[in-house]
Design a protein around this motif. Structure first.
Motif, PDB file in Angstrom:
ATOM      1  N   TYR A  79       0.959  -1.245  -0.011  1.00 29.39           N
ATOM      2  CA  TYR A  79       0.090   0.060  -0.152  1.00 29.39           C
ATOM      3  C   TYR A  79       0.851   1.341  -0.021  1.00 29.39           C
ATOM      4  O   TYR A  79       0.388   2.399  -0.334  1.00 29.39           O
ATOM      5  CB  TYR A  79      -0.954   0.039   1.003  1.00 29.39           C
TER       6      TYR A  79
ATOM      7  N   ARG B 267      -2.265   4.548  -3.425  1.00 24.84           N
ATOM      8  CA  ARG B 267      -2.904   5.758  -4.451  1.00 24.84           C
ATOM      9  C   ARG B 267      -4.174   5.302  -4.686  1.00 24.84           C
ATOM     10  O   ARG B 267      -5.163   5.960  -4.913  1.00 24.84           O
ATOM     11  CB  ARG B 267      -1.839   6.372  -5.128  1.00 24.84           C
TER      12      ARG B 267
ATOM     13  N   ALA C 260      -6.897   4.755  -2.223  1.00 26.26           N
ATOM     14  CA  ALA C 260      -7.631   6.050  -1.898  1.00 26.26           C
ATOM     15  C   ALA C 260      -8.551   6.696  -3.163  1.00 26.26           C
ATOM     16  O   ALA C 260      -9.697   7.138  -2.595  1.00 26.26           O
ATOM     17  CB  ALA C 260      -6.568   6.983  -1.516  1.00 26.26           C
TER      18      ALA C 260
ATOM     19  N   VAL D 295     -11.520   4.128  -2.843  1.00 24.69           N
ATOM     20  CA  VAL D 295     -12.414   4.546  -1.545  1.00 24.69           C
ATOM     21  C   VAL D 295     -13.290   5.618  -1.771  1.00 24.69           C
ATOM     22  O   VAL D 295     -14.513   6.064  -1.713  1.00 24.69           O
ATOM     23  CB  VAL D 295     -11.384   4.739  -0.217  1.00 24.69           C
ATOM     24  N   ALA D 296     -12.530   6.696  -2.339  1.00 24.77           N
ATOM     25  CA  ALA D 296     -13.465   8.071  -2.683  1.00 24.77           C
ATOM     26  C   ALA D 296     -14.541   7.831  -3.631  1.00 24.77           C
ATOM     27  O   ALA D 296     -15.619   8.357  -3.479  1.00 24.77           O
ATOM     28  CB  ALA D 296     -12.336   9.099  -3.450  1.00 24.77           C
TER      29      ALA D 296
ATOM     30  N   GLN E 276     -17.744   6.395  -2.044  1.00 25.75           N
ATOM     31  CA  GLN E 276     -18.520   7.118  -1.306  1.00 25.75           C
ATOM     32  C   GLN E 276     -19.906   7.702  -1.856  1.00 25.75           C
ATOM     33  O   GLN E 276     -20.958   7.842  -1.343  1.00 25.75           O
ATOM     34  CB  GLN E 276     -17.711   8.355  -0.616  1.00 25.75           C
TER      35      GLN E 276
ATOM     36  N   TRP F 139      -5.138   2.219   7.203  1.00 23.87           N
ATOM     37  CA  TRP F 139      -5.872   2.590   6.230  1.00 23.87           C
ATOM     38  C   TRP F 139      -6.032   4.448   6.430  1.00 23.87           C
ATOM     39  O   TRP F 139      -6.013   4.943   5.431  1.00 23.87           O
ATOM     40  CB  TRP F 139      -7.581   2.316   6.376  1.00 23.87           C
ATOM     41  N   TYR F 140      -5.796   4.750   7.540  1.00 22.89           N
ATOM     42  CA  TYR F 140      -5.482   6.181   7.897  1.00 22.89           C
ATOM     43  C   TYR F 140      -4.453   6.681   6.797  1.00 22.89           C
ATOM     44  O   TYR F 140      -4.572   7.707   6.521  1.00 22.89           O
ATOM     45  CB  TYR F 140      -5.603   6.393   9.467  1.00 22.89           C
TER      46      TYR F 140
ATOM     47  N   LEU G  56      -5.449   6.907   3.505  1.00 27.00           N
ATOM     48  CA  LEU G  56      -6.240   7.858   3.060  1.00 27.00           C
ATOM     49  C   LEU G  56      -5.865   9.359   3.435  1.00 27.00           C
ATOM     50  O   LEU G  56      -6.134  10.507   2.821  1.00 27.00           O
ATOM     51  CB  LEU G  56      -7.777   7.892   3.542  1.00 27.00           C
ATOM     52  N   VAL G  57      -5.167   9.416   4.612  1.00 25.75           N
ATOM     53  CA  VAL G  57      -4.642  10.980   4.878  1.00 25.75           C
ATOM     54  C   VAL G  57      -3.070  10.667   5.094  1.00 25.75           C
ATOM     55  O   VAL G  57      -2.520  10.352   6.314  1.00 25.75           O
ATOM     56  CB  VAL G  57      -5.106  11.191   6.277  1.00 25.75           C
TER      57      VAL G  57
END
Length: 200
Positions: A100, A106, A109, A112-113, A116, A168-169, A172-173
């Motif tokens: 990852y 990337r 991410a 996942v976006a 949503q 995961w954090y 994504l961040v």
């Protein structure tokens, strides 16, 4: 009637071969172009499959992109199987961080976006990737409990969140690098609080 009949094909049925070719092409195109440049037509051209075959299995391009990515990535982060369940989890977490930590992260991410606002993509993410991975982790952790490495009575879903939530954090961040060494340290910290109490 000709006596030179074609021999019967062995191995995986042709339908499965087409499906695998589509998934492979989908993942390649997703990595090359991202979701913005990902199209059903491009996957059909690269895989040699008909558009009708693609739409028979996936309702839209987001679902196909997700399926291609998940089919490829899941193989890379399988759990090892040794005498120690905790060591297996730690090793797998380090592998996850390695995988990852670059282009795959990337891509995750972006997916996942997309999920949503796309129920089909969210369903594919959860059912095709997240939930099966959690079930595998739960199985390994339960083995750790039964072998006495982890104390009984643990809420394994909470343990899974404690172990993998920080990964995961960072995906994504991306406030800090996602590295195998960090993932190994994370596992050590979490497991330190989950060991059985020492025998008096």
């Amino acid at each position: 009637m000709s006596s030179a009949a074609s021999p019967r094909r062995r191995g995986r049925p042709q339908g499965d071969e087409v499906r695998l070719a589509i998934l492979k092409a989908a993942n390649e195109l997703l990595e090359e172009r991202g979701l913005a440049g990902f199209t059903i037509d491009a996957v059909a051209a690269r895989s040699g499959a008909a558009r009708s075959s693609i739409y028979r299995w996936w309702p839209n391009r987001a679902a196909l992109a997700m399926a291609g990515f998940l089919a490829e990535t899941a193989q890379k982060i399988a759990y090892p199987s040794t005498a120690s369940a905790c060591a297996d989890i730690r090793s797998q977490m380090m592998t996850v961080a390695q995988v990852y930590g670059g282009k795959v992260g990337r891509t995750i991410a972006v997916l996942v976006a997309q999920a949503q606002g796309d129920p089909g993509a969210l369903k594919a993410l959860l059912e095709g990737y997240v939930l099966p991975r959690r079930e595998e982790a739960r199985t390994v952790l339960a083995r750790g409990v039964s072998q006495g490495e982890l104390r009984p009575g643990l809420d394994l879903d909470v343990v899974i969140d404690a172990l993998y939530g920080p990964i995961w954090y960072r995906v994504l961040v991306p406030h800090a690098p996602l590295t195998p060494a960090w993932a190994g340290a994370l596992a050590d910290h979490v497991f330190a609080g989950l060991r059985p109490p020492p025998v008096a």
